[in-house]
Design a protein around this motif. Structure first.
Motif, mmCIF file in Angstrom:
data_model
loop_
_atom_site.group_PDB
_atom_site.id
_atom_site.type_symbol
_atom_site.label_atom_id
_atom_site.label_comp_id
_atom_site.label_asym_id
_atom_site.label_seq_id
_atom_site.Cartn_x
_atom_site.Cartn_y
_atom_site.Cartn_z
ATOM 1 N N LEU A 26 0.840 -1.199 0.000
ATOM 2 C CA LEU A 26 0.000 0.000 0.000
ATOM 3 C C LEU A 26 0.878 1.252 0.000
ATOM 4 C CD1 LEU A 26 -3.046 0.665 0.173
ATOM 5 C CD2 LEU A 26 -2.792 0.792 2.654
ATOM 6 N N LYS A 27 1.845 1.279 0.912
ATOM 7 C CA LYS A 27 2.744 2.428 1.060
ATOM 8 C C LYS A 27 3.630 2.600 -0.182
ATOM 9 C CE LYS A 27 6.210 4.091 4.417
ATOM 10 N NZ LYS A 27 7.518 3.933 3.756
ATOM 11 N N LYS A 28 4.261 1.521 -0.619
ATOM 12 C CA LYS A 28 5.190 1.608 -1.755
ATOM 13 C C LYS A 28 4.481 1.980 -3.060
ATOM 14 C CE LYS A 28 8.964 -1.353 -0.222
ATOM 15 N NZ LYS A 28 10.076 -0.431 -0.484
ATOM 16 N N GLY A 35 -2.889 5.250 -7.511
ATOM 17 C CA GLY A 35 -4.075 5.393 -6.669
ATOM 18 C C GLY A 35 -4.399 3.992 -6.176
ATOM 19 N N VAL A 36 -4.352 3.781 -4.865
ATOM 20 C CA VAL A 36 -4.559 2.428 -4.336
ATOM 21 C C VAL A 36 -5.763 2.411 -3.399
ATOM 22 C CG1 VAL A 36 -3.454 0.444 -3.235
ATOM 23 C CG2 VAL A 36 -2.032 2.153 -4.383
ATOM 24 N N HIS A 37 -6.684 1.476 -3.635
ATOM 25 C CA HIS A 37 -7.863 1.305 -2.784
ATOM 26 C C HIS A 37 -7.787 -0.022 -2.052
ATOM 27 C CE1 HIS A 37 -10.724 4.040 -5.314
ATOM 28 N NE2 HIS A 37 -10.010 4.723 -4.435
ATOM 29 N N CYS A 169 7.119 -5.903 -4.636
ATOM 30 C CA CYS A 169 6.597 -4.590 -5.053
ATOM 31 C C CYS A 169 7.300 -4.083 -6.306
ATOM 32 C CB CYS A 169 6.730 -3.574 -3.920
ATOM 33 S SG CYS A 169 5.635 -3.938 -2.529
ATOM 34 N N GLU A 170 8.609 -4.297 -6.344
ATOM 35 C CA GLU A 170 9.431 -3.900 -7.492
ATOM 36 C C GLU A 170 8.934 -4.586 -8.766
ATOM 37 O OE1 GLU A 170 11.866 -1.392 -8.735
ATOM 38 O OE2 GLU A 170 12.131 -1.712 -6.576
ATOM 39 N N LYS A 171 8.761 -5.898 -8.668
ATOM 40 C CA LYS A 171 8.348 -6.703 -9.812
ATOM 41 C C LYS A 171 6.920 -6.341 -10.239
ATOM 42 C CE LYS A 171 9.770 -9.587 -12.688
ATOM 43 N NZ LYS A 171 10.671 -9.048 -13.680
#
Length: 186
Positions: A26-28, A35-37, A169-171
């Motif tokens: 969520l943070k990254k 935009g993250v829900h 998260c990177e991938k």
């Protein structure tokens, strides 16, 4: 991390998600401009599980019944033992997951979340990883289980445990930037 401005990502979870597996992505992803829900069958807040006990509450941005897969570019499924087990008996949650896959969108699943990939038939014929206790479940569902921190197969990104979240998260960001994946049959 790739820049994700203009991208919209749904994180599907309910009570008992592993704290870091929801909060770190969520943070990254938000820091990268997406935009993250947080989407959940529950309204208001859901409580995480932090290693050995109940953790903190996280605000639900959208109830599952109001969330539309077409509004998002990607889906993230945090693990924790309780959360995916509750979601995999929830028909609306399974439909939500399936529609991302059917639309060739990116789907990321962490730790125990591949249970949802098994339940929806997505695991079949795909290379993926998961928490090691799910290895047999994945293989029995026709998946090709690998012992790696992160495995990517045509827009499906999976990781083993919270220690692999940075790489995950990177991938995931890389796959989202690439866009929709035309999937060959498994």
């Amino acid at each position: 991390m790739h820049h994700l401005s203009g991208k919209r990502i749904a994180v599907l979870a309910t009570h008992g998600f592993e704290q870091s597996e929801l909060e770190v992505p969520l943070k990254k992803l938000r820091e990268a401009g997406a935009g993250v829900h947080v989407v959940s069958p529950e309204a208001g807040e859901i409580r995480g599980w932090d290693k050995k006990d109940w953790g903190d509450m996280v605000t639900v941005d959208k109830r599952l019944e109001d969330a539309r897969p077409e509004d998002y570019d990607a889906l993230v499924l945090p693990g924790g033992q309780i959360n995916p087990d509750l979601l995999r008996v929830e028909p609306k949650a399974l439909e939500f997951v399936k529609s991302f896959w059917a639309d060739n969108k990116i789907v990321g699943a962490i730790c125990h979340a591949p249970w949802l990939l098994i339940e929806t038939g997505i695991a079949k014929g795909r290379r993926l990883t998961s928490y090691h206790s799910l290895k047999t479940d994945v293989i029995n569902a026709g998946g090709k289980w690998e012992d790696a921190e992160v495995v990517t197969d045509q827009g499906l990104v999976t990781s083993r445990h919270p220690g692999d979240l940075d790489a995950f998260c990177e991938k995931l960001a890389e796959e989202i930037v690439e866009g929709r994946h035309e999937r060959r049959a498994a």
